[in-house]
Design an enzyme around this catalytic site. Structure first.
Site, PDB file in Angstrom:
ATOM      1  N   LYS A  22       0.837  -1.384  -0.019  1.00 48.99           N
ATOM      2  CA  LYS A  22      -0.070  -0.070   0.034  1.00 48.99           C
ATOM      3  C   LYS A  22       0.881   1.129  -0.028  1.00 48.99           C
ATOM      4  CE  LYS A  22      -1.774   1.462   4.023  1.00 48.99           C
ATOM      5  NZ  LYS A  22      -1.424   2.866   4.337  1.00 48.99           N
ATOM      6  N   ASN A  23       1.947   1.284   0.781  1.00 42.69           N
ATOM      7  CA  ASN A  23       2.540   2.287   1.214  1.00 42.69           C
ATOM      8  C   ASN A  23       3.995   2.708  -0.084  1.00 42.69           C
ATOM      9  OD1 ASN A  23       1.042   2.953   3.232  1.00 42.69           O
ATOM     10  ND2 ASN A  23       2.591   2.382   4.823  1.00 42.69           N
ATOM     11  N   CYS A 116      -5.190   8.119   9.012  1.00 44.42           N
ATOM     12  CA  CYS A 116      -5.375   7.575  10.501  1.00 44.42           C
ATOM     13  C   CYS A 116      -5.156   8.573  11.385  1.00 44.42           C
ATOM     14  CB  CYS A 116      -4.368   6.420  10.456  1.00 44.42           C
ATOM     15  SG  CYS A 116      -4.835   4.906   9.953  1.00 44.42           S
ATOM     16  N   ARG A 121       0.325  14.472  12.940  1.00 46.64           N
ATOM     17  CA  ARG A 121       0.551  14.334  11.588  1.00 46.64           C
ATOM     18  C   ARG A 121       0.593  15.706  10.929  1.00 46.64           C
ATOM     19  NH1 ARG A 121      -1.942   9.115   9.255  1.00 46.64           N
ATOM     20  NH2 ARG A 121       0.182   8.830   8.381  1.00 46.64           N
ATOM     21  N   ASP A 306       4.263   0.707  12.186  1.00 44.32           N
ATOM     22  CA  ASP A 306       3.035   0.264  11.745  1.00 44.32           C
ATOM     23  C   ASP A 306       2.823  -1.366  12.006  1.00 44.32           C
ATOM     24  OD1 ASP A 306       3.232   1.883   8.239  1.00 44.32           O
ATOM     25  OD2 ASP A 306       2.700   2.563  10.326  1.00 44.32           O
ATOM     26  N   ARG A 398      -8.975  -0.587   4.733  1.00 42.97           N
ATOM     27  CA  ARG A 398      -8.160   0.607   4.268  1.00 42.97           C
ATOM     28  C   ARG A 398      -6.649   0.069   3.645  1.00 42.97           C
ATOM     29  NH1 ARG A 398      -7.063   5.386   7.629  1.00 42.97           N
ATOM     30  NH2 ARG A 398      -5.644   5.726   5.895  1.00 42.97           N
TER      31      ARG A 398
HETATM   32  C1  EPZ Z   1       3.905   7.182   6.443  1.00 43.46           C
HETATM   33  O1  EPZ Z   1       3.239   8.198   6.802  1.00 43.46           O
HETATM   34  C2  EPZ Z   1       3.108   5.810   6.215  1.00 43.46           C
HETATM   35  N1  EPZ Z   1       2.013   5.993   5.228  1.00 43.46           N
HETATM   36  C3  EPZ Z   1       2.612   5.481   7.589  1.00 43.46           C
HETATM   37  O2  EPZ Z   1       1.892   4.248   7.295  1.00 43.46           O
HETATM   38  C4  EPZ Z   1       3.733   5.075   8.382  1.00 43.46           C
HETATM   39  O3  EPZ Z   1       3.312   5.072   9.695  1.00 43.46           O
HETATM   40  C5  EPZ Z   1       4.822   6.400   8.250  1.00 43.46           C
HETATM   41  O4  EPZ Z   1       5.185   6.883   7.236  1.00 43.46           O
HETATM   42  C6  EPZ Z   1       6.059   6.243   9.263  1.00 43.46           C
HETATM   43  O5  EPZ Z   1       6.737   4.945   8.857  1.00 43.46           O
HETATM   44  C7  EPZ Z   1       2.276   6.166   3.768  1.00 43.46           C
HETATM   45  O6  EPZ Z   1       3.221   5.790   3.565  1.00 43.46           O
HETATM   46  C8  EPZ Z   1       1.025   6.312   2.937  1.00 43.46           C
HETATM   47  P1  EPZ Z   1       5.977  10.392   8.432  1.00 43.46           P
HETATM   48  P2  EPZ Z   1       3.855   9.775   6.758  1.00 43.46           P
HETATM   49  O7  EPZ Z   1       6.002  11.764   7.591  1.00 43.46           O
HETATM   50  O8  EPZ Z   1       4.575  10.028   5.676  1.00 43.46           O
HETATM   51  C9  EPZ Z   1       6.128  13.825  11.728  1.00 43.46           C
HETATM   52  C10 EPZ Z   1      -0.022   3.033   7.679  1.00 43.46           C
HETATM   53  O9  EPZ Z   1      -0.612   2.465   8.748  1.00 43.46           O
HETATM   54  N2  EPZ Z   1       6.121  14.622  10.510  1.00 43.46           N
HETATM   55  O10 EPZ Z   1       7.473   9.486   8.189  1.00 43.46           O
HETATM   56  O11 EPZ Z   1       2.471  10.404   7.370  1.00 43.46           O
HETATM   57  C11 EPZ Z   1       5.022  12.971  11.970  1.00 43.46           C
HETATM   58  O12 EPZ Z   1       4.177  13.733  12.855  1.00 43.46           O
HETATM   59  C12 EPZ Z   1       0.390   4.287   7.734  1.00 43.46           C
HETATM   60  O13 EPZ Z   1       0.041   2.398   6.603  1.00 43.46           O
HETATM   61  C13 EPZ Z   1       6.280  16.117  11.075  1.00 43.46           C
HETATM   62  O14 EPZ Z   1       6.451  16.365  12.054  1.00 43.46           O
HETATM   63  O15 EPZ Z   1       4.782   9.401   8.132  1.00 43.46           O
HETATM   64  C14 EPZ Z   1       5.534  11.601  12.655  1.00 43.46           C
HETATM   65  O16 EPZ Z   1       5.751  11.889  13.917  1.00 43.46           O
HETATM   66  C15 EPZ Z   1       0.168   5.008   9.096  1.00 43.46           C
HETATM   67  N3  EPZ Z   1       6.202  16.780  10.142  1.00 43.46           N
HETATM   68  C16 EPZ Z   1       6.683  11.620  12.051  1.00 43.46           C
HETATM   69  O17 EPZ Z   1       7.162  12.620  11.495  1.00 43.46           O
HETATM   70  C17 EPZ Z   1       5.777  16.456   8.671  1.00 43.46           C
HETATM   71  O18 EPZ Z   1       5.557  17.486   7.726  1.00 43.46           O
HETATM   72  C18 EPZ Z   1       6.973  10.296  11.076  1.00 43.46           C
HETATM   73  O19 EPZ Z   1       5.900  10.918   9.812  1.00 43.46           O
HETATM   74  C19 EPZ Z   1       5.622  15.073   8.465  1.00 43.46           C
HETATM   75  C20 EPZ Z   1       5.959  14.262   9.277  1.00 43.46           C
END
Ligand code: EPZ
Length: 419
Positions: A22-23, A116, A121, A306, A398
């Site tokens: 998915k990701n 989610c 986020r 995840d 999802r």
């Molecule tokens: C991706 O989400 C995945 N989703 C998530 O999977 C996964 O949990 C996550 O990466 C971490 O591995 C997809 O790829 C579609 P991040 P993403 O930006 O990109 C902070 C699932 O269950 N952050 O790596 O949203 C954020 O708050 C989903 O399949 C900022 O502060 O995750 C978090 O604490 C859930 N500012 C950390 O970074 C930003 O602009 C990691 O988030 C962006 C993120």
């Protein structure tokens, strides 16, 4: 609304084919907007996040649809740079479209993304990265508005290795003038898959999987073509944890153990016998489950956030105590009260969940509240004594295609029913 009715206690045996990730598919769908040639994503998972992303591409004027097991995208007629609130709220990945829309149209307008409810986020890292490429950004009544007549390559240092921010910047940088270097980039395998796809289109991206990614921008016409994204390491991990909890022996097929080695290491500590052979992971558990002292989620290659909820469910029926620490998202323990209804003994304090192992789960009626938390409830019900119902399974729909069919094929007693 639909639910799962599960009679727990069956051991799991047999093989399960792991779906396409998915990701990985989600950012690749966004990348398809960059070319006017047809893109065919092979064996795409039939899950609602992907279906919603296909709908979003349709709203931009792309022709995008499932053709059998594949998704075919033709963006030649794309004429809209705006993602409406109704669709953007459906999933987090709508924000990945900022990069390609700016690259294609010089502007983009996207409502703040949904997804989610596992934390704040924010998207500040996405927006700061795009600003470094020359994008003018303003935010007004829940929309992000971007303008950029000409993207310019630059060096970008991410405050944290955000997966989405890394991908969004890559998707804009491929059309910037000059080179872009992304430092402290996320290292997830899905980023390497996106790089592979972009390079198959004629882009010049290198370094994915390391902490530094270099993108040489190009104005050349980009190619389409067929692409098979990688297998879903989180789905695979979910099935392996299910087998560890229920006992038995399963083979996860079409997946490399390399991509979830941190999980395999923990499951071996739990008392599972695991071996990997080519693209198969075989897990057997026939003895007692032994608790692991601590599980700390980290960016890749650390333990994946995840799989945190699923692993916490496993800890609940191990002999001993465990501490699960969620370092990436602020509120990713929302499923815990539901596990406690099934007899779990868990205390959450901030980023830590203190788990005291119990003999077993008892069947109960529980409610899913997010994708991976919902999966954890299903696994607990499969291992529980007696009958359970898991409500609001739109959350698990999802990210898990054919979930109940795959689990039934392994011997689980699970059916989907209307509420
Ligand atoms: C991706 O989400 C995945 N989703 C998530 O999977 C996964 O949990 C996550 O990466 C971490 O591995 C997809 O790829 C579609 P991040 P993403 O930006 O990109 C902070 C699932 O269950 N952050 O790596 O949203 C954020 O708050 C989903 O399949 C900022 O502060 O995750 C978090 O604490 C859930 N500012 C950390 O970074 C930003 O602009 C990691 O988030 C962006 C993120």
């Amino acid at each position: 609304m639909e639910k799962y009715i599960i009679n727990g206690g069956n051991k799991l045996y047999g093989g399960v084919k792991i779906q396409t990730a998915k990701n990985s598919v989600l950012p690749i769908l966004a990348a398809a907007v960059l070319t006017d040639e047809k893109v065919r994503i092979k064996n795409a998972p039939c899950i609602s996040d992907v279906k919603n992303m296909v709908r979003i591409l349709g709203s931009l004027g792309c022709r995008a649809a499932y053709e059998g097991d594949d998704i075919v995208i033709d963006s030649s007629a794309a004429d809209c740079h705006e993602v409406p609130r109704t669709l953007a709220h459906e999933l987090r990945s709508s924000v990945f479209l900022l990069g390609p829309l700016i690259a294609r149209f010089g502007r983009a307008k996207i409502a703040y993304p949904g997804g989610c409810d596992i934390g704040l986020r924010p998207v500040d890292l996405h927006l700061n990265g795009l600003k470094r490429l020359g994008v003018k950004i303003r935010e007004s009544n829940g929309y992000i508005l971007c303008e950029c007549p000409g993207l310019r390559g630059n060096e970008i240092m991410l405050d944290c290795p955000s997966v989405g921010a890394t991908e969004n910047i890559m998707l804009a940088a491929v059309r910037a003038e000059g080179e872009t270097v992304i430092k402290n980039a996320a290292r997830e395998p899905e980023i390497e898959d996106l790089q592979k796809f972009l390079n198959s289109m004629g882009c010049k991206v290198r370094g994915a999987g390391s902490g530094t990614i270099a993108v040489q921008g190009t104005a050349a016409k980009l190619r389409g073509g067929d692409y098979q994204p990688m297998a879903d390491r989180i789905e695979a991990g979910t099935f392996l944890i299910a087998a560890a909890m229920c006992g038995g022996e399963i083979v996860a097929e079409g997946i490399s153990g390399e991509n979830i080695s941190s999980l395999l290491h923990k499951l071996r500590e739990n008392g599972c016998k695991i071996h990997t052979k080519n693209d198969k992971i075989i897990l057997k558990r026939d003895g007692p489950l032994i608790s692991v002292k601590s599980i700390e989620t980290q960016p890749y290659p650390g333990f994946p956030t995840d799989l945190q909820a699923q692993m916490t469910a496993l800890c609940c029926i191990c002999r001993g105590q465990s501490i699960v620490t969620e370092n990436l998202f602020e509120t990713r323990f929302k499923y815990v009260p539901e596990l406690c209804k099934m007899g779990a003994d868990i205390t959450v304090a901030g980023r830590n969940a203190f788990v005291r192992g119990r003999e077993k789960f008892n069947g109960a009626t529980v409610v899913a509240c997010d994708l991976r938390g919902g999966a954890a409830l299903v696994l607990a019900a499969l291992a529980a004594e007696g009958r359970s119902e898991v409500l609001d399974i739109s959350h698990t729909d999802r990210g898990y295609g054919m979930f109940e069919y795959k689990l039934r094929s392994l011997g689980a007693d699970i059916v989907r029913a209307a509420v």
